[in-house]
Design a protein around this motif. Structure first.
Motif, PDB file in Angstrom:
ATOM      1  N   THR A 160       0.819   8.255   2.705  1.00 52.66           N
ATOM      2  CA  THR A 160       2.038   7.454   2.854  1.00 52.66           C
ATOM      3  C   THR A 160       2.459   7.363   4.308  1.00 52.66           C
ATOM      4  O   THR A 160       2.850   6.292   4.800  1.00 52.66           O
ATOM      5  N   ALA A 161       2.367   8.504   5.035  1.00 48.14           N
ATOM      6  CA  ALA A 161       2.769   8.513   6.443  1.00 48.14           C
ATOM      7  C   ALA A 161       1.868   7.611   7.277  1.00 48.14           C
ATOM      8  O   ALA A 161       2.342   6.858   8.152  1.00 48.14           O
ATOM      9  N   ALA A 162       0.564   7.670   7.026  1.00 49.92           N
ATOM     10  CA  ALA A 162      -0.369   6.838   7.797  1.00 49.92           C
ATOM     11  C   ALA A 162      -0.123   5.354   7.537  1.00 49.92           C
ATOM     12  O   ALA A 162      -0.127   4.528   8.472  1.00 49.92           O
ATOM     13  N   LEU A 163       0.104   5.009   6.274  1.00 52.77           N
ATOM     14  CA  LEU A 163       0.362   3.611   5.943  1.00 52.77           C
ATOM     15  C   LEU A 163       1.681   3.137   6.539  1.00 52.77           C
ATOM     16  O   LEU A 163       1.793   2.002   7.021  1.00 52.77           O
ATOM     17  N   THR A 164       2.683   3.997   6.522  1.00 55.98           N
ATOM     18  CA  THR A 164       3.978   3.635   7.102  1.00 55.98           C
ATOM     19  C   THR A 164       3.851   3.397   8.603  1.00 55.98           C
ATOM     20  O   THR A 164       4.444   2.465   9.162  1.00 55.98           O
ATOM     21  N   ALA A 165       3.056   4.226   9.268  1.00 56.19           N
ATOM     22  CA  ALA A 165       2.816   4.026  10.701  1.00 56.19           C
ATOM     23  C   ALA A 165       2.120   2.692  10.949  1.00 56.19           C
ATOM     24  O   ALA A 165       2.441   1.967  11.908  1.00 56.19           O
ATOM     25  N   GLY A 166       1.158   2.357  10.081  1.00 57.74           N
ATOM     26  CA  GLY A 166       0.487   1.063  10.206  1.00 57.74           C
ATOM     27  C   GLY A 166       1.449  -0.095  10.046  1.00 57.74           C
ATOM     28  O   GLY A 166       1.373  -1.098  10.769  1.00 57.74           O
TER      29      GLY A 166
ATOM     30  N   LYS B 295       0.446  12.214  -2.039  1.00 54.13           N
ATOM     31  CA  LYS B 295      -0.334  12.481  -0.834  1.00 54.13           C
ATOM     32  C   LYS B 295       0.485  11.965   0.356  1.00 54.13           C
ATOM     33  O   LYS B 295       0.408  10.801   0.747  1.00 54.13           O
ATOM     34  N   ARG B 296       1.298  12.867   0.893  1.00 56.86           N
ATOM     35  CA  ARG B 296       2.243  12.445   1.922  1.00 56.86           C
ATOM     36  C   ARG B 296       1.545  11.919   3.172  1.00 56.86           C
ATOM     37  O   ARG B 296       2.046  11.038   3.859  1.00 56.86           O
ATOM     38  N   TRP B 297       0.375  12.460   3.491  1.00 54.66           N
ATOM     39  CA  TRP B 297      -0.310  12.009   4.700  1.00 54.66           C
ATOM     40  C   TRP B 297      -0.769  10.561   4.570  1.00 54.66           C
ATOM     41  O   TRP B 297      -0.782   9.805   5.552  1.00 54.66           O
TER      42      TRP B 297
ATOM     43  N   ALA C 116       0.826  -1.205   0.000  1.00 54.97           N
ATOM     44  CA  ALA C 116       0.000   0.000   0.000  1.00 54.97           C
ATOM     45  C   ALA C 116       0.863   1.260   0.000  1.00 54.97           C
ATOM     46  O   ALA C 116       0.562   2.236  -0.696  1.00 54.97           O
ATOM     47  N   VAL C 117       1.946   1.258   0.767  1.00 57.46           N
ATOM     48  CA  VAL C 117       2.874   2.397   0.784  1.00 57.46           C
ATOM     49  C   VAL C 117       3.466   2.616  -0.603  1.00 57.46           C
ATOM     50  O   VAL C 117       3.542   3.748  -1.107  1.00 57.46           O
ATOM     51  N   ALA C 118       3.887   1.523  -1.245  1.00 54.42           N
ATOM     52  CA  ALA C 118       4.485   1.639  -2.580  1.00 54.42           C
ATOM     53  C   ALA C 118       3.486   2.215  -3.578  1.00 54.42           C
ATOM     54  O   ALA C 118       3.825   3.094  -4.375  1.00 54.42           O
TER      55      ALA C 118
END
Length: 830
Positions: free
Chosen positions: A219-225, A215-217, A204-206
């Motif tokens: 990417t950031a949310a998915l990375t946190a997940g 949409k950096r937010w 999902a991040v990729a």
């Protein structure tokens, strides 16, 4: 300066655009590869989870569940293409849902109170089973949808060639196999489930990185997940601990007051639990004449089952071991050099030492079992006379030049009624005709093979054991009537085979042993019928009658035909020792449904038939379904739909008919079912990925012809090749196995993308449907392959797979002939 600056910017613009496009493609490739890796990691760990929480039947259907999800995704998108629209944002959402579904599906299935033992007479359990399977298929549905969407090229200004999409998916899945195999011993089964979810979130991040504008937010949310799931990999929440069936040996052992699990170890082969309990007393074959009490023991369970006793006494305190049926070969061979195959908790090792063995080579494939015995209990393996070899017994005996006075095949399975059919699908390469030939070949000239099994009524597994021994002795140019001795207790049978034949003095030792400890002689050179059935008396001693017939000079096939069960010797091509089903049993088994308390409601064969019926009905519904939803001008109106159904359906059947028997064959080669699954899938998937990348540059029809011929050749070559590789070290066997499979995998990987290329040029709307057909027919073939293997062997399954590729070759020729330009390879339309 301004002009120069403008000129520089203008010149650089095309470069920047090209670079952005390349980044997008790389991000999509990484996303698809990570999603596919997630699916394969989940698939492999599910085989372990289902084997532990339930039984072997539920492990083998995992492949079908994965394919059902993949196939359903194609059908769903063919009927409702709008579900796949939305570009990278939608792809990231689907990958995120795949991650959520992975953890959620496991959590639900682990908590649903499914009872496999009552499925024949409790309708609720059938619906719970269906519910479980549908839930587990969801992660694969989302993963398959990503492949189908990208194959169709939706929402891409510059679509990735479909053969590249297929290759990214295959290679990613192959990498997932290696990750699952390496992670299991490190983080355990539940940790690997969370690891599969991490890979889906990474996907999902990729995909989020391919968004324009970014949409950096997101990417950031998915990375946190992904980070949160990563923590769960190392320390899974206790709510996700495996909940085992109450009928498992481990569950039963822990019901004894004070019993506890002292340690849990994972390996690629099994989860090993060391159970400390004062209630474990297991000494198979102990004589009623023993004046004492069984020794204190703990236990080892493997995948929550097959409890193996761990004696807590050493040779100096093991007097009981002189009273067990398995001590007989040591009466015949004092101070023997012994090989004990798969001793598990070490009981057979102790029996050998107590009875005077000068040296014991303990060949135990699971090193975690040996480590657990040494760490938690009395370490019988630390005795100076014992050498531990951590290797599969068949592999060790193929590699070693040593010969032994006694080879003891330890009894590792608890008693299970044959009528239940609960382990019909479990392969056992220690109990095949080829295995017995290897054992006899590794004996000293006067050496003895000793094998024990449970006594069944009507006769089945003990009689099959006699048939194996008789066949091996005949192959070694011996006389079974003079070379095989059979003794029994009320529950156990011991078969001794000595190719050189038992001498008169040895026969007297056996008689005296049986008389002293009140064991019944079933077969022995020169045995008078009046000397049988003396102590554990039976109204009709069928065991003696059948053993005498099998060891005589007559044709043993007449005995096999007359038996109520299939007692013919298993082979490496059909290594199902516990599969005794005959079609003549059908009416009896069906009559018992709902009236007997048996796991899975009767013969295991019928479980496979039931799964095949459900898989076929479901697949047909999902294949035909899209035709009912689509308007004229799409799938229903396409003149290519019959070709699509035939071609991609044949590929789905052929691929699994080739893959599944190879996996089974590689169990012998690499020693463990999960390792074999990972090695074969890795080899075929990565090789197929390379083949997919090359598909557009090589002739379609010629490749199809070569593939059909190559698959047919593997039918005969694979047994020989695995035999050649067996003596190699483990790394050599794995590498050799990968190399052997590469040509076949490469050719298999060309067929699907070439078929898709044909549809792209003629009927693009059919691409998602083709993906669905391929997956759904694979569901049927995954189960069908097992059925064919049980009845006819693995070679027959591969042969049918080769025939499937042959029929697909005919459809390839028709597609090329019907193409306006004699199409052999095309690219996706821009």
């Amino acid at each position: 300066m301004a002009g120069v600056a403008t000129e520089t910017a203008s010149a650089s613009e095309p470069i920047e655009q090209a670079t952005a496009g390349a980044v997008d493609r790389v991000a999509v490739a990484l996303g698809l590869g990570a999603s596919s890796a997630s699916g394969l990691i989940f698939e492999i760990v599910l085989t372990r989870v289902f084997a532990i929480t339930q039984f072997h039947h539920f492990a083998f259907v995992t492949v079908g569940l994965a394919l059902l999800g993949f196939g359903a995704s194609g059908s769903l998108l063919a009927a409702f293409p709008r579900l796949g629209r939305g570009g990278p944002r939608r792809w990231a959402l689907i990958a995120g849902l795949q991650a959520i579904a992975t953890v959620t599906a496991y959590g639900i299935v682990n908590r649903v109170p499914f009872d496999s033992f009552s499925i024949a007479f409790e309708t609720t359990q059938i619906w719970l089973l269906v519910f479980n399977y549908l839930v587990v298929a969801l992660p694969f549905l989302f993963g398959g949808a990503l492949v189908a969407i990208l194959l169709a090229g939706w929402d891409q200004d510059d679509p990735i060639p479909s053969n590249h999409v297929y290759a990214y998916s295959l290679v990613g899945a192959g990498v997932g196999c290696g990750v699952a195999l390496g992670a299991l011993p490190v983080v355990g089964g539940v940790g690997v489930i969370f690891l599969a979810a991490v890979f889906a979130i990474v996907a999902a991040v990729a995909f989020s990185l391919a968004l324009r504008p970014p949409k950096r937010w997101i990417t950031a949310a998915l990375t946190a997940g992904a980070a949160i799931l990563g923590l769960a990999v190392a320390a899974p929440p206790s709510a996700f601990d495996l909940r085992l069936s109450e009928y498992k040996d481990l569950s039963a052992a822990l019901r004894f007051p004070g019993a506890e699990v002292a340690s849990v170890e994972w390996s690629a082969a099994a989860r090993v639990d060391y159970v400390a309990s004062s209630g474990i007393r297991s000494v198979p074959g102990l004589s009623f004449t023993y004046p004492g009490s069984p020794p204190p023991q703990h236990g080892l369970t493997f995948d929550g089952d097959d409890l193996s006793p761990v004696p807590l006494v050493g040779p100096d305190d093991g007097e009981f071991a002189r009273y067990v049926l398995g001590s007989l070969p040591f009466r015949l061979r004092p101070a023997a050099d012994v090989a004990v195959l798969q001793p598990r908790g070490g009981l057979d090792v102790l029996v050998g030492l107590v009875n005077g063995a000068s040296a014991v080579t303990a060949v135990e494939p699971d090193g975690t079992a040996v480590a657990a015995v040494g760490r938690e209990g009395f370490d019988i393996y630390a005795d100076p006379r014992v050498e531990v070899v951590t290797e599969e017994p068949r592999v060790y005996l193929e590699r070693t030049d040593r010969r032994f006075d006694v080879i003891d095949v330890a009894l590792t399975a608890p008693y299970r009624p044959v009528s239940s059919g609960a382990y019909s699908l479990a392969e056992d390469y220690l109990l095949t005709a080829e295995a017995f030939a290897t054992y006899l070949n590794r004996l000293e000239p006067d050496g003895i093979l000793s094998v024990a099994r449970w006594l069944q009524l009507p006769p089945s597994e003990e009689t099959r054991l006699v048939a194996l021994a008789a066949g091996a002795v005949r192959q070694a140019d011996g006389d079974p009537a003079e070379s095989v001795a059979v003794l029994r207790t009320y529950a156990l049978v011991l078969v001794l085979a000595k190719p050189a034949g038992f001498t008169t003095s040895e026969v007297e030792v056996i008689r005296s042993f049986a008389e002293e400890l009140r064991f019944d002689v079933v077969a022995l050179p020169g045995l008078d019928p009046s000397d049988t059935n003396r102590f554990n008396r039976l109204p009709d001693d069928e065991y003696h009658r059948l053993a005498t017939a099998l060891l005589g000079t007559g044709d043993p096939s007449t005995v096999y035909d007359a038996s109520a069960f299939d007692i013919s010797p298993p082979t490496d091509d059909r290594p199902f020792f516990a599969h005794f089903f005959k079609w003549s049993q059908t009416s009896e088994v069906l009559d018992s449904f709902g009236r007997t308390w048996q796991p899975f409601g009767g013969a295991g064969y019928f479980v496979v038939l039931a799964v095949l019926a459900v898989a076929t009905a479901t697949s047909l519904l999902l294949i035909i379904g899209p035709l009912l939803f689509l308007r004229a001008g799409s799938v229903r109106a396409s003149s290519n739909r019959a070709w699509t159904l035939g071609y991609f359906g044949l590929l789905g059947v052929a691929f699994l008919f080739v893959e599944i028997p190879i996996i089974q064959r590689y169990i012998l080669l690499v020693g463990q079912p999960t390792t074999a699954l990972a090695v074969v899938l890795f080899s075929i998937l990565v090789a197929s990925g390379v083949g997919s990348l090359s598909a557009r540059s090589i002739p379609w029809l010629a490749t199809a012809l070569v593939l059909a011929a190559t698959a047919a050749a593997y039918t005969f070559a694979l047994p020989m090749v695995t035999g050649w590789l067996l003596p190699l070290p483990f790394a050599g066997r794995v590498i050799g196995g990968v190399v052997v499979l590469f040509p076949l995998g490469f050719l298999m990987g060309t067929m699907f993308p070439n078929g898709v290329a044909h549809l792209e040029a003629t009927s693009p709307a059919l691409v998602p449907w083709a993906w669905g057909i391929n997956g759904l027919t694979s569901v049927v073939s995954a189960t069908g392959a097992i059925l064919v293997a049980l009845s006819f062997g693995f070679s027959a399954v591969i042969g049918l797979g080769a025939a499937g590729y042959g029929l697909a070759t005919i459809l390839t020729w028709r597609a090329i002939r019907g193409s306006p330009a004699g199409l052999t390879a095309v690219t996706r339309p821009g």
